[in-house]
Design an enzyme around this catalytic site. Sequence first.
Site, mmCIF file in Angstrom:
data_model
loop_
_atom_site.group_PDB
_atom_site.id
_atom_site.type_symbol
_atom_site.label_atom_id
_atom_site.label_comp_id
_atom_site.label_asym_id
_atom_site.label_seq_id
_atom_site.Cartn_x
_atom_site.Cartn_y
_atom_site.Cartn_z
ATOM 1 N N LYS A 183 18.719 48.177 20.921
ATOM 2 C CA LYS A 183 19.194 46.861 20.463
ATOM 3 C C LYS A 183 20.657 46.943 20.035
ATOM 4 O O LYS A 183 21.477 46.086 20.389
ATOM 5 C CB LYS A 183 18.303 46.382 19.310
ATOM 6 C CG LYS A 183 18.786 45.168 18.584
ATOM 7 C CD LYS A 183 18.583 43.913 19.374
ATOM 8 C CE LYS A 183 18.895 42.702 18.499
ATOM 9 N NZ LYS A 183 19.172 41.532 19.280
ATOM 10 N N SER A 189 25.811 35.528 17.074
ATOM 11 C CA SER A 189 25.927 35.205 15.648
ATOM 12 C C SER A 189 27.323 35.518 15.126
ATOM 13 O O SER A 189 27.860 34.793 14.278
ATOM 14 C CB SER A 189 24.877 35.963 14.836
ATOM 15 O OG SER A 189 25.031 37.360 14.998
ATOM 16 N N GLU A 223 29.327 40.573 10.565
ATOM 17 C CA GLU A 223 28.597 41.804 10.262
ATOM 18 C C GLU A 223 29.207 43.001 11.002
ATOM 19 O O GLU A 223 28.518 43.957 11.336
ATOM 20 C CB GLU A 223 27.111 41.620 10.583
ATOM 21 C CG GLU A 223 26.784 41.469 12.056
ATOM 22 C CD GLU A 223 26.766 40.034 12.561
ATOM 23 O OE1 GLU A 223 27.413 39.151 11.960
ATOM 24 O OE2 GLU A 223 26.130 39.790 13.590
#
Length: 173
Positions: A41, A110, A122
């Site tokens: 991921k 995002s 992030e």
Amino acid sequence: MPLGELMGNKSDRVQQVSQILKAAGLKSPVLKDIRSEIWLKLTGTLAFNPISALTHATLEELCTFPPTKELVHSMMKEAESIAKALGATIRLPLEKRIEGAARIKGHKTSMCQDIEKGRRTEIECVLGAVLELAELTSSNATNLKCVYACVKLLEFVVDRHHVSIKPLNRGAD
């Protein structure tokens, strides 16, 4: 939604969480090697998200425009090298993952959405941490470092000027 214990055992707690998720209609296999699944991921996220934040491009655009497709490929390859140095095995070829992302029409990551709303990203969790691991494993991370630096500068500019970067108008060309 794969689950697993870091040590590879199938504990009662992970089995219970898996059953709860399955009862809710989600696929939730318990894996022996969850670390490799996390790297699977992460190798996509650390390439797609920052480039999207910098360019405002959708996943489809990132993965079909030859120069960014090549950059995504290079970043994922560097990340896979770091993962391998840490004992992880990536089960899907990166070409297949890039092709899969290209089929997701109109999706903004995002991180792109955070930049467009004037929020911090992030980047440290997604890419900063991987760069620390690259250093610890003496792995090449040239492309990862370059993209990281650009996103950090973008965050600095957004913070300093208290601006949000407006989404691109995707109307008729």
